[in-house]
Design an enzyme around this catalytic site. Structure first.
Site, PDB file in Angstrom:
ATOM      1  CB  CYS A 125      24.461 -54.499 -14.252  1.00 57.79           C
ATOM      2  SG  CYS A 125      24.400 -54.423 -15.895  1.00 57.79           S
ATOM      3  CB  THR A 374       0.853 -47.099 -27.776  1.00 56.07           C
ATOM      4  OG1 THR A 374      -0.367 -48.612 -28.032  1.00 56.07           O
ATOM      5  CG2 THR A 374      -0.520 -45.727 -28.735  1.00 56.07           C
ATOM      6  CE1 TYR A 375       6.046 -49.123 -32.720  1.00 54.68           C
ATOM      7  CE2 TYR A 375       6.014 -50.200 -30.552  1.00 54.68           C
ATOM      8  CZ  TYR A 375       6.284 -49.709 -30.571  1.00 54.68           C
ATOM      9  OH  TYR A 375       7.743 -49.280 -30.922  1.00 54.68           O
ATOM     10  CG  ASN A 376      -2.863 -47.724 -31.224  1.00 57.20           C
ATOM     11  OD1 ASN A 376      -2.719 -47.005 -32.278  1.00 57.20           O
ATOM     12  ND2 ASN A 376      -3.885 -47.607 -29.864  1.00 57.20           N
ATOM     13  CB  THR A 377      -0.552 -54.724 -31.510  1.00 58.67           C
ATOM     14  OG1 THR A 377       1.035 -54.441 -31.233  1.00 58.67           O
ATOM     15  CG2 THR A 377      -0.805 -54.158 -33.137  1.00 58.67           C
ATOM     16  CB  THR A 386      -2.422 -51.005 -25.572  1.00 59.76           C
ATOM     17  OG1 THR A 386      -1.636 -49.881 -25.587  1.00 59.76           O
ATOM     18  CG2 THR A 386      -2.689 -51.721 -26.237  1.00 59.76           C
ATOM     19  CD  GLU A 451       2.972 -57.443 -28.609  1.00 61.47           C
ATOM     20  OE1 GLU A 451       1.363 -56.848 -28.926  1.00 61.47           O
ATOM     21  OE2 GLU A 451       2.831 -58.721 -28.672  1.00 61.47           O
TER      22      GLU A 451
END
Length: 480
Positions: A125, A374-377, A386, A451
């Site tokens: 890296c 989470t963004y619940n999307t 999710t 995401e």
């Protein structure tokens, strides 16, 4: 890594002005924009469109500079901007990162940066190796050490074996490895020093995964000129630049895949609510099946092995040593690590708290920040639970490192994780230097880039926790 003074704010605005509707001056003139267009996208990532990551990531960082002002005197780097797509997680990450490298501790600052170089070099890296080489010198490190491990003190060289195992096959770590480092002698490690070194090694191994998984590019010069691009495997040199997955040509099929995934998630959540129990024998059988099937989850054969760079090879002993599948056909595999026998919550965390109390709490917060984020999307859908998907990703990462949860049904992994996602996860977690733009583009084609970065946060933390569990278990056995 990030600075919160006027210089930093100016640098953030330099980032933002290249995004649509950016802040600051009126932006680059037509001639400059055309020049940038001819050069191609010049943002923090080779995988993510510059407009998306700079707009969302840099703005998120700017809003969170109050915390950073107390802690840092570095610069805003590309890794921070990409990770800034998830500012709540970034706050937890930065607290631990700063503690490990910049506050008082058992190890001298220059030694910590040298250990980070050793860790990042295992995965070739160059992004992290270069960053820590600069900080090593800034903290008073001996330039001679940068000629290679053979110029470093014997005490540091003794870390090479456990660095190698933590990076590639942590399940091979035993109490004898710990004993060899702690035994009385001229170049012995104290337990406090070793704990800090082990946390730092696993931190930098997993951070290498994030760098490769998100295609993080080196920073450009201050005047905006492009930095060297990340090398592209020969099999991808003719690939088109990354496009926004929400507008890709396979939109209809991808949208249908999202709907199918949501249906499977809903069915699993309903079955959990109904408490449709599965026998312990069946749960164990499904884990062994998933572990065996992971043998077949490998990068495409046409992806060439990256050539180790001499500037990094000098920090690596036994460079051909790498990840091998936990369960290999015809080989005697080590016993499965049953998570219930040595959990982070009940065993690892308490040991860290005892030996490295300032780090234990921050580690736990960082793991929780990634796991519960989470963004619940999902893609274009909102109001989505999710949790089953996040758990499947986390547990699959632990599965490829040989860790099994007795209370988890590994049948969920096959229901929720498509093959392209499995290939990406295993590559980024186990041999991140082989990650390609094509792998990134192929999974979750209808999802937002943020995401996909979220997946990389789960990868970073699950990988780090898995390696730490093996190391801490070995220390516990040494102490008992």
């Amino acid at each position: 890594m990030i600075v919160a003074d006027s210089e930093c704010r100016a640098e953030l605005k330099d980032y933002l002005r290249f995004a649509p509707g950016g802040v600051g001056d009126s932006g680059p003139g037509e001639e400059q924009r055309e020049s940038r267009a001819r050069r191609g996208p010049r943002g923090p990532s080779a995988f993510i469109p510059v407009e998306e990551v700079l707009r969302e990531g840099a703005e998120s960082l700017e809003q969170h500079l109050g915390l950073e002002a107390l802690m840092s005197s570095g610069r805003v780097d590309n890794l921070a901007v990409v990770m800034g797509l998830h500012p709540d997680y970034f706050t937890s990450f930065w607290r631990l990162h700063y503690l490990l490298l910049h506050t008082d501790g058992p190890l001298a600052s220059s030694w910590r940066h040298y250990i980070a170089i050793m860790a990042a070099a295992r995965h070739q890296c160059s992004y992290l190796v270069g960053s820590h080489m600069a900080e090593f010198l800034q903290t008073g490190g001996d330039p001679e050490w940068l000629l290679g491990l053979h110029r470093a003190p014997e005490k540091l060289r003794k870390l090479s074996e456990i660095n190698k195992l933590l990076a590639h096959r942590p399940w091979l770590i035993t109490k004898e490895h710990i004993q060899a480092l702690l035994k009385t002698g001229e170049h012995t490690w104290s337990l406090a020093e070793l704990i800090q070194a082990l946390v730092l090694l696993t931190h930098c191994h997993s951070l290498s995964s994030f760098v490769f998984g998100c295609g993080i590019l080196p920073e450009g010069d201050a005047d905006g000129s492009p930095a060297p691009q990340a090398p592209t495997p020969p099999s991808e040199q003719s690939s088109p630049p990354s496009r926004d997955p929400l507008n890709n040509s396979g939109g209809f099929e991808s949208a249908r895949d999202v709907e199918a995934l949501m249906e499977r998630m809903q069915q699993l959540q309903e079955s959990l609510l109904r408490d449709e129990g599965t026998s312990q024998e069946e749960m164990e059988s499904r884990f062994e099946l998933e572990k065996s099937e992971s043998l077949l989850v490998t990068p495409s054969a046409d992806i060439l092995e990256p050539s180790p760079h001499p500037d990094m090879l000098c920090f690596v002993e036994d460079p051909t040593f790498g990840y091998e599948d936990f369960t290999r056909r015809g080989a005697q595999a080590p016993p499965t690590f049953r998570a219930q026998d040595y959990t982070w919550e009940d065993h690892g965390y308490s040991l860290i708290q005892r030996l490295y109390p300032e780090g234990g709490q921050l580690l736990d917060e960082k793991f929780q920040a990634a796991y519960s984020l989470t963004y619940n999307t999902i893609a274009m859908h909102s109001g989505v639970d999710t949790s089953v998907l996040r758990r499947a990703i986390w547990n699959y990462i632990h599965c490829v490192f040989g860790i099994r949860y007795d209370d988890y049904d590994y049948g969920e992994v096959n229901q929720l994780l498509e093959r392209n996602l499995k290939v990406y996860i295993k590559t980024v977690a186990c041999y991140p230097e082989k990650t390609t733009r094509r792998m990134y583009n192929l999974f979750w084609r209808h999802f937002r880039h943020s995401e996909k970065v979220h997946v990389n946060l789960l990868l970073l933390e699950a990988r780090m926790q898995a390696a730490l569990l093996y190391a801490l278990r070995a220390i516990t056995r040494y102490m008992t």
